[in-house]
Design a protein around this motif. Structure first.
Motif, PDB file in Angstrom:
ATOM      1  N   GLY A 205       0.813  -1.219   0.000  1.00  0.00           N
ATOM      2  CA  GLY A 205       0.000   0.000   0.000  1.00  0.00           C
ATOM      3  C   GLY A 205       0.840   1.259   0.000  1.00  0.00           C
ATOM      4  O   GLY A 205       0.367   2.320   0.404  1.00  0.00           O
ATOM      5  N   ILE A 211      -4.612  10.893  -5.313  1.00  0.00           N
ATOM      6  CA  ILE A 211      -5.508  11.131  -4.181  1.00  0.00           C
ATOM      7  C   ILE A 211      -4.773  11.086  -2.842  1.00  0.00           C
ATOM      8  O   ILE A 211      -5.286  11.546  -1.823  1.00  0.00           O
ATOM      9  N   ASP A 212      -3.563  10.524  -2.836  1.00  0.00           N
ATOM     10  CA  ASP A 212      -2.801  10.385  -1.590  1.00  0.00           C
ATOM     11  C   ASP A 212      -1.838  11.550  -1.349  1.00  0.00           C
ATOM     12  O   ASP A 212      -1.209  11.619  -0.298  1.00  0.00           O
ATOM     13  N   ARG A 214      -0.332  14.799  -0.158  1.00  0.00           N
ATOM     14  CA  ARG A 214      -0.653  15.745   0.911  1.00  0.00           C
ATOM     15  C   ARG A 214       0.417  16.830   0.904  1.00  0.00           C
ATOM     16  O   ARG A 214       1.599  16.524   0.984  1.00  0.00           O
ATOM     17  N   SER A 264     -10.717  18.712   4.790  1.00  0.00           N
ATOM     18  CA  SER A 264     -10.517  17.335   4.351  1.00  0.00           C
ATOM     19  C   SER A 264     -11.545  17.030   3.264  1.00  0.00           C
ATOM     20  O   SER A 264     -12.559  17.723   3.143  1.00  0.00           O
ATOM     21  N   PHE A 266     -13.524  14.483   3.128  1.00  0.00           N
ATOM     22  CA  PHE A 266     -14.785  14.029   3.702  1.00  0.00           C
ATOM     23  C   PHE A 266     -15.647  15.216   4.130  1.00  0.00           C
ATOM     24  O   PHE A 266     -16.851  15.258   3.868  1.00  0.00           O
TER      25      PHE A 266
ATOM     26  N   PRO B  20     -16.749   8.413   8.778  1.00  0.00           N
ATOM     27  CA  PRO B  20     -16.366   7.040   8.420  1.00  0.00           C
ATOM     28  C   PRO B  20     -14.892   6.760   8.766  1.00  0.00           C
ATOM     29  O   PRO B  20     -14.040   7.632   8.634  1.00  0.00           O
ATOM     30  N   TRP B  23     -11.987   7.882   6.435  1.00  0.00           N
ATOM     31  CA  TRP B  23     -11.463   9.256   6.406  1.00  0.00           C
ATOM     32  C   TRP B  23     -10.641   9.577   7.642  1.00  0.00           C
ATOM     33  O   TRP B  23      -9.785  10.462   7.601  1.00  0.00           O
ATOM     34  N   ARG B  26      -7.291   8.034   6.514  1.00  0.00           N
ATOM     35  CA  ARG B  26      -6.610   8.764   5.443  1.00  0.00           C
ATOM     36  C   ARG B  26      -6.289  10.209   5.818  1.00  0.00           C
ATOM     37  O   ARG B  26      -5.171  10.679   5.590  1.00  0.00           O
ATOM     38  N   ASP B  27      -7.280  10.914   6.386  1.00  0.00           N
ATOM     39  CA  ASP B  27      -7.103  12.349   6.615  1.00  0.00           C
ATOM     40  C   ASP B  27      -6.497  12.679   7.974  1.00  0.00           C
ATOM     41  O   ASP B  27      -5.706  13.610   8.093  1.00  0.00           O
ATOM     42  N   THR B  32      -2.572   6.260   4.033  1.00  0.00           N
ATOM     43  CA  THR B  32      -3.254   6.357   2.741  1.00  0.00           C
ATOM     44  C   THR B  32      -3.237   5.044   1.952  1.00  0.00           C
ATOM     45  O   THR B  32      -3.645   5.020   0.802  1.00  0.00           O
ATOM     46  N   GLY B  33      -2.763   3.966   2.577  1.00  0.00           N
ATOM     47  CA  GLY B  33      -2.810   2.669   1.892  1.00  0.00           C
ATOM     48  C   GLY B  33      -4.237   2.200   1.671  1.00  0.00           C
ATOM     49  O   GLY B  33      -4.544   1.514   0.699  1.00  0.00           O
ATOM     50  N   LYS B  35      -7.839   2.789   0.430  1.00  0.00           N
ATOM     51  CA  LYS B  35      -8.254   3.699  -0.640  1.00  0.00           C
ATOM     52  C   LYS B  35      -9.734   4.063  -0.606  1.00  0.00           C
ATOM     53  O   LYS B  35     -10.570   3.275  -0.177  1.00  0.00           O
ATOM     54  N   PHE B  36     -10.020   5.239  -1.136  1.00  0.00           N
ATOM     55  CA  PHE B  36     -11.393   5.677  -1.392  1.00  0.00           C
ATOM     56  C   PHE B  36     -11.737   5.289  -2.826  1.00  0.00           C
ATOM     57  O   PHE B  36     -11.013   5.625  -3.757  1.00  0.00           O
TER      58      PHE B  36
END
Lengths: 271, 148
Positions: A205, A211-212, A214, A264, A266, B20, B23, B26-27, B32-33, B35-36
């Motif tokens: 991973g 998308i990753d 930052r 974020s 979300f 969720p 997030w 990830r956030d 970040t492994g 995934k969305f």
């Protein structure tokens, strides 16, 4: 995938930032860089431990370019494939160096089809520079030096030098104007099955997809548009949305959509 | 403040309890492994283990898993040595690789419950979507682990 500051940029940056400190070593910029990791040409960096870094200018999307393109370079370089380490180019450096790695668009199965000639020439050119550097060190004609599997051999005496030992000197050799490419009957790397080099990272991973990414103080936007084609934006409750957690701004996009910008993804998409 | 146990480590995060798990990972935790993909529990890109069972993190409110043991792809092993990861390398399963963390988490959970799954078991348990179409190799890799 790797957008980290690379060594070359780091050296440039630190030379500027800590000018006095760098001058303390009395090394001109090129020497300092070459000592760090000699770049034989834009595609090839050979480290003192014989690791051959081959730069890749196309993205890897599962099609195998991250493996196939370095194979082209390694074939003509006569490198030991086990010592080859593919590395993505740094986009910032690409711009700073006047797009030295050429086209980077990865589309239409073109990466492999269109890269053969210039990548193989880069490998062949570096190989000739390594041979010239070894010949100079031994004070023998270049025609007596053979390059094979990352080792240079002086054929008459059997003396050897690994690529890592002469890479620094090779990087200061003039690049040959024209180089002959091997006929495919002599290939030992191209045309053979090789394991895809990026897979071990993928099963952990680790790869950084778009998308990753930052960045410091990065904000995220989510866009809501009409579910019907051509639909127009009538109204939206900016005040209510702006009060939601994490939301920084609510922006109308012309007359067709609304974007919510938040801390974020979300938080933006929920709003 | 919510406390989570992820990959055997405790993490304290300041989030709305309805957020969720995906997030938060990830956030908030920069893991970040995971995934969305779809955000509606269909594609499986966000699959993690909750007490050893495969679960879609994109529809799991973080408040539901405060007492659970959560495992993500980063915790499947620290060095890629989990049998599923080794089989994935041997069979060169990933192409682009985006869906594969979720795919591997689903496979690992299946193998814990059914060490010798049939093709039908695999189809039933692994409903993850892969746009590259790696399904035949996913099956082959799972069967290779079952044999060992």
């Amino acid at each position: 995938m790797n957008f980290a500051l690379n060594r070359r940029l780091f050296l440039q940056a630190s030379t500027v930032a800590g000018g006095g400190f760098m001058l303390g070593f009395a090394l001109p910029g090129n020497e300092a860089e070459a000592a760090a990791a000699p770049e034989v040409n834009a595609w090839i960096v050979i480290q003192p431990d014989d690791t051959v870094i081959v730069r890749v200018a196309h993205s890897e999307m599962g099609q195998g370019a991250f493996t196939a393109l370095p194979m082209m370079v390694a074939e003509e370089l006569n490198a030991d494939w086990a010592k080859v380490k593919p590395e993505f180019i740094n986009p910032t450096e690409h711009v700073q160096r006047n797009r030295v790695w050429g086209g980077t668009a990865t589309v239409g199965s073109r990466a492999v089809r269109t890269s053969h000639e210039y990548l193989r020439k880069a490998g062949a050119s570096a190989r000739e520079m390594l041979i010239a550097a070894a010949a100079q060190q031994w004070k023998v004609p270049a025609s007596e030096v053979r390059a094979e599997k990352s080792v240079l051999t002086h054929t008459p005496t059997g003396r050897t030098l690994s690529y890592g030992k002469v890479a620094s000197a090779a990087s200061r050799m003039p690049a040959p104007k024209d180089v002959a490419l091997k006929p495919h009957t002599e290939w030992t790397i191209l045309g053979t099955p090789k394991s895809r080099v990026e897979i071990p990272d993928k099963v952990m991973g680790k790869p950084v997809f778009a998308i990753d990414v930052r960045l410091p103080d990065m904000l995220f936007a989510a866009i809501e548009h009409s579910p019907a084609f051509g639909g127009k934006l009538k109204s939206f409750d900016e005040k209510a949305v702006a009060k939601m957690p994490g939301v920084r701004a609510v922006v109308a996009l012309a007359d067709s959509a609304v974007a919510v910008v938040a801390d974020s993804y979300f938080e933006a998409s929920r709003a | 403040m919510i406390t989570l146990t992820i990959n055997e480590q405790k993490h304290e995060v300041e989030v709305d309890p309805s957020t969720p798990l995906l997030w938060v990972l990830r956030d908030k935790l920069a893991m970040t492994g995971t995934k969305f993909g779809c955000g509606i529990a269909q594609c499986g890109a966000c699959t993690v283990h909750i007490n050893g069972m495969a679960a879609r993190a994109c529809v799991t409110p973080v408040s539901m898993v405060t007492d659970a043991k959560i495992t993500t792809i980063e915790g499947l092993s620290t060095d890629g040595s989990h049998p599923v990861q080794a089989a994935w390398v041997a069979h060169e399963v990933p192409q682009c690789g985006y869906c594969q963390p979720g795919m591997m988490m689903a496979a690992a959970a299946l193998l814990t419950q059914k060490p010798n799954p049939t093709d039908a078991d695999i189809d039933a348990a692994i409903t993850n979507i892969c746009r590259c179409g790696t399904y035949p190799r996913v099956r082959a890799a799972i069967h290779s682990i079952a044999k060992t």
